[in-house]
Design an enzyme around this catalytic site. Sequence first.
Site, PDB file in Angstrom:
ATOM      1  N   LYS A 126      18.948 -70.356  66.694  1.00 43.47           N
ATOM      2  CA  LYS A 126      18.881 -71.357  67.775  1.00 43.47           C
ATOM      3  C   LYS A 126      17.420 -71.712  68.068  1.00 43.47           C
ATOM      4  O   LYS A 126      16.505 -71.018  67.594  1.00 43.47           O
ATOM      5  CB  LYS A 126      19.566 -70.810  69.027  1.00 43.47           C
ATOM      6  CG  LYS A 126      18.929 -69.557  69.595  1.00 43.47           C
ATOM      7  CD  LYS A 126      19.684 -69.060  70.822  1.00 43.47           C
ATOM      8  CE  LYS A 126      19.189 -67.703  71.268  1.00 43.47           C
ATOM      9  NZ  LYS A 126      19.488 -67.407  72.644  1.00 43.47           N
ATOM     10  N   ARG A 164      26.083 -63.226  82.914  1.00 41.83           N
ATOM     11  CA  ARG A 164      25.498 -64.553  82.674  1.00 41.83           C
ATOM     12  C   ARG A 164      26.638 -65.508  82.320  1.00 41.83           C
ATOM     13  O   ARG A 164      27.003 -66.345  83.134  1.00 41.83           O
ATOM     14  CB  ARG A 164      24.464 -64.459  81.539  1.00 41.83           C
ATOM     15  CG  ARG A 164      23.822 -65.774  81.185  1.00 41.83           C
ATOM     16  CD  ARG A 164      22.708 -65.617  80.168  1.00 41.83           C
ATOM     17  NE  ARG A 164      23.179 -65.204  78.842  1.00 41.83           N
ATOM     18  CZ  ARG A 164      22.402 -65.134  77.765  1.00 41.83           C
ATOM     19  NH1 ARG A 164      21.096 -65.430  77.862  1.00 41.83           N
ATOM     20  NH2 ARG A 164      22.873 -64.757  76.596  1.00 41.83           N
ATOM     21  N   HIS A 181      27.432 -59.568  75.262  1.00 42.11           N
ATOM     22  CA  HIS A 181      25.965 -59.623  75.127  1.00 42.11           C
ATOM     23  C   HIS A 181      25.360 -58.518  75.984  1.00 42.11           C
ATOM     24  O   HIS A 181      25.838 -58.233  77.080  1.00 42.11           O
ATOM     25  CB  HIS A 181      25.461 -60.996  75.568  1.00 42.11           C
ATOM     26  CG  HIS A 181      24.032 -61.258  75.177  1.00 42.11           C
ATOM     27  ND1 HIS A 181      23.560 -61.042  73.903  1.00 42.11           N
ATOM     28  CD2 HIS A 181      22.978 -61.722  75.891  1.00 42.11           C
ATOM     29  CE1 HIS A 181      22.264 -61.372  73.854  1.00 42.11           C
ATOM     30  NE2 HIS A 181      21.890 -61.777  75.050  1.00 42.11           N
ATOM     31  N   ARG A 210      23.961 -59.389  65.605  1.00 45.39           N
ATOM     32  CA  ARG A 210      23.600 -60.775  65.954  1.00 45.39           C
ATOM     33  C   ARG A 210      22.105 -60.840  66.290  1.00 45.39           C
ATOM     34  O   ARG A 210      21.725 -61.230  67.396  1.00 45.39           O
ATOM     35  CB  ARG A 210      24.423 -61.157  67.180  1.00 45.39           C
ATOM     36  CG  ARG A 210      25.150 -62.467  67.118  1.00 45.39           C
ATOM     37  CD  ARG A 210      26.080 -62.647  68.292  1.00 45.39           C
ATOM     38  NE  ARG A 210      25.524 -62.266  69.558  1.00 45.39           N
ATOM     39  CZ  ARG A 210      26.174 -61.543  70.496  1.00 45.39           C
ATOM     40  NH1 ARG A 210      27.419 -61.147  70.304  1.00 45.39           N
ATOM     41  NH2 ARG A 210      25.592 -61.246  71.624  1.00 45.39           N
ATOM     42  N   TYR A 263     -12.987 -76.809  81.445  1.00 42.22           N
ATOM     43  CA  TYR A 263     -12.578 -77.194  82.806  1.00 42.22           C
ATOM     44  C   TYR A 263     -12.811 -76.080  83.810  1.00 42.22           C
ATOM     45  O   TYR A 263     -12.421 -74.930  83.580  1.00 42.22           O
ATOM     46  CB  TYR A 263     -11.081 -77.532  82.842  1.00 42.22           C
ATOM     47  CG  TYR A 263     -10.720 -78.830  82.175  1.00 42.22           C
ATOM     48  CD1 TYR A 263     -11.230 -80.044  82.629  1.00 42.22           C
ATOM     49  CD2 TYR A 263      -9.857 -78.853  81.093  1.00 42.22           C
ATOM     50  CE1 TYR A 263     -10.883 -81.245  82.013  1.00 42.22           C
ATOM     51  CE2 TYR A 263      -9.495 -80.046  80.481  1.00 42.22           C
ATOM     52  CZ  TYR A 263     -10.023 -81.236  80.941  1.00 42.22           C
ATOM     53  OH  TYR A 263      -9.683 -82.405  80.334  1.00 42.22           O
ATOM     54  N   CYS A 275      -7.528 -76.165  76.852  1.00 44.05           N
ATOM     55  CA  CYS A 275      -7.264 -77.559  77.229  1.00 44.05           C
ATOM     56  C   CYS A 275      -5.987 -78.043  76.531  1.00 44.05           C
ATOM     57  O   CYS A 275      -5.386 -77.310  75.755  1.00 44.05           O
ATOM     58  CB  CYS A 275      -8.435 -78.442  76.824  1.00 44.05           C
ATOM     59  SG  CYS A 275     -10.030 -77.848  77.407  1.00 44.05           S
ATOM     60  N   MET A 276      -5.625 -79.284  76.786  1.00 45.80           N
ATOM     61  CA  MET A 276      -4.383 -79.786  76.192  1.00 45.80           C
ATOM     62  C   MET A 276      -4.453 -79.816  74.657  1.00 45.80           C
ATOM     63  O   MET A 276      -3.487 -79.465  73.980  1.00 45.80           O
ATOM     64  CB  MET A 276      -4.065 -81.185  76.731  1.00 45.80           C
ATOM     65  CG  MET A 276      -2.681 -81.663  76.356  1.00 45.80           C
ATOM     66  SD  MET A 276      -2.311 -83.330  76.896  1.00 45.80           S
ATOM     67  CE  MET A 276      -2.286 -83.173  78.654  1.00 45.80           C
ATOM     68  N   ASP A 277      -5.625 -80.206  74.124  1.00 44.82           N
ATOM     69  CA  ASP A 277      -5.729 -80.398  72.673  1.00 44.82           C
ATOM     70  C   ASP A 277      -6.850 -79.592  72.023  1.00 44.82           C
ATOM     71  O   ASP A 277      -7.056 -79.698  70.817  1.00 44.82           O
ATOM     72  CB  ASP A 277      -6.004 -81.891  72.366  1.00 44.82           C
ATOM     73  CG  ASP A 277      -5.177 -82.793  73.239  1.00 44.82           C
ATOM     74  OD1 ASP A 277      -3.950 -82.704  73.161  1.00 44.82           O
ATOM     75  OD2 ASP A 277      -5.760 -83.559  74.043  1.00 44.82           O
TER      76      ASP A 277
HETATM   77  C1  LIG Z   1      24.296 -64.451  72.903  1.00 44.43           C
HETATM   78  C2  LIG Z   1      23.091 -64.073  72.112  1.00 44.43           C
HETATM   79  N1  LIG Z   1      23.238 -63.286  71.033  1.00 44.43           N
HETATM   80  C3  LIG Z   1      22.174 -62.899  70.288  1.00 44.43           C
HETATM   81  C4  LIG Z   1      20.896 -63.298  70.627  1.00 44.43           C
HETATM   82  C5  LIG Z   1      19.734 -62.810  69.805  1.00 44.43           C
HETATM   83  O1  LIG Z   1      18.957 -61.960  70.585  1.00 44.43           O
HETATM   84  P1  LIG Z   1      17.573 -61.345  70.068  1.00 44.43           P
HETATM   85  O2  LIG Z   1      16.712 -62.550  69.800  1.00 44.43           O
HETATM   86  O3  LIG Z   1      17.088 -60.531  71.192  1.00 44.43           O
HETATM   87  O4  LIG Z   1      17.858 -60.578  68.843  1.00 44.43           O
HETATM   88  C6  LIG Z   1      20.697 -64.104  71.746  1.00 44.43           C
HETATM   89  C7  LIG Z   1      19.344 -64.511  72.110  1.00 44.43           C
HETATM   90  O5  LIG Z   1      18.952 -64.692  73.208  1.00 44.43           O
HETATM   91  C8  LIG Z   1      21.827 -64.496  72.518  1.00 44.43           C
HETATM   92  O6  LIG Z   1      21.691 -65.260  73.596  1.00 44.43           O
END
Ligand SMILES: Cc1ncc(COP(=O)(O)O)c(C=O)c1O
Length: 378
Positions: free
Chosen positions: A43, A141, A170, A226, A271, A318-320
């Site tokens: 992700k 959550r 989770h 995961r 700055y 700075c920004m850049d």
């Molecule tokens: C539902 C879920 N599973 C797995 C992960 C992976 O977690 P990590 O990056 O701590 O291994 C995340 C990441 O936030 C998550 O939200």
Amino acid sequence: MTPTPEIRTGLRPTRIEVDLGAIRHNVARFREVAGTDVCAVVKADAYGHGAVPVARAALEAGASWLAVALVEEGLELRQAGLDAPILVLSEPPIAAIPYLIEADLTPTVYRAPFLATLDAAGHARGTPVDIHLKADTGMARVGIPEADWSARLHQAATARGVRVTAVQTHLARADEPDAPTTSEQMEVLDRFLAEAAKLGIRPTLIHASNSAGSLLHDRARRTMLRPGIGIYGLSPGPEVDAADHGLEPALRLVSEVGFAKRVVEGTPVSYGHHWRAPHAGWIATVPIGYADGVPRALSNKVEVLHGGRRCLIVGRVCMDQTLVWCDDAEPHVGDPVVLLGAQGDDRIRVEEWAAAADTITYEIVTQLTARVPRHHDG
Ligand SMILES: Cc1ncc(COP(=O)(O)O)c(C=O)c1O
């Protein structure tokens, strides 16, 4: 002027280099840890590393699933031609159902209206939609809260348009080796699984472990891991060091000296003039800033590698542009500068930035912006 490929990938020397060999190595490490399936979490553009090349590397190394947060992220992977199973980690909006069915993405499910709509859609197409039910076992959550377990499990068990192929949860404190929370969450998960079994729901997959859970907690490993942060070779928290578990960082953030000057003792820079030269010496200006993801909070706190030496970032980021104190070593325009990653025998770790900015490695890498071109090797 039409942008040439060179312009699109950046005329500025600032870039991110991602070592796909390190990604493959890290995924293989997770496979060794438990001998179970691995679902590689890609992700947020693979935590800033580039979703499509990272996903390909993870699959080459034996990951059997990919996970994303958004349906849109899953569609990007499908459009790139990836046909592995893809899990959407949070329940998508109901409006996303046609897209997820069309692209064969597997949703995480916990709310009654979503389950009912998906059930109707699966019924209408004549083939059930595979889902991963999510129990809240203590993260509080998302996920089915204990008070709703019975109702949601009945709904899932009687739905003909969906098939529960996995149960997941989770972990809230897996990165704290001494906290009892992970074991407590596993007890809650086992009760959920027992309730599900009474209604005939016996999933082939059970998954609970993020990177820290996978590395530290045998009981949480179940039938699939995961991991996210660990496949990028980064530490989940101060108490779990990725290097101690044989994981290798995949990302380098590099640039070059863009401007160099000698200053006299006491010269204030950038700055607000929050830093002054302690004596006469050299300042290098590097074309990268907070708009690229270098947190302003790192001003006067972390170092870069230049000419095989550590040099402090001085004055406000700075920004850049970012300024670096080279002391008595004269910098030259075009000299390589490493902000994150190795140069010679030394390495600036994402963990250093996270500690200095009072945050976590996750936030550092996901805040590296799209303005910085990503180059993938290996
Ligand atoms: C539902 C879920 N599973 C797995 C992960 C992976 O977690 P990590 O990056 O701590 O291994 C995340 C990441 O936030 C998550 O939200």
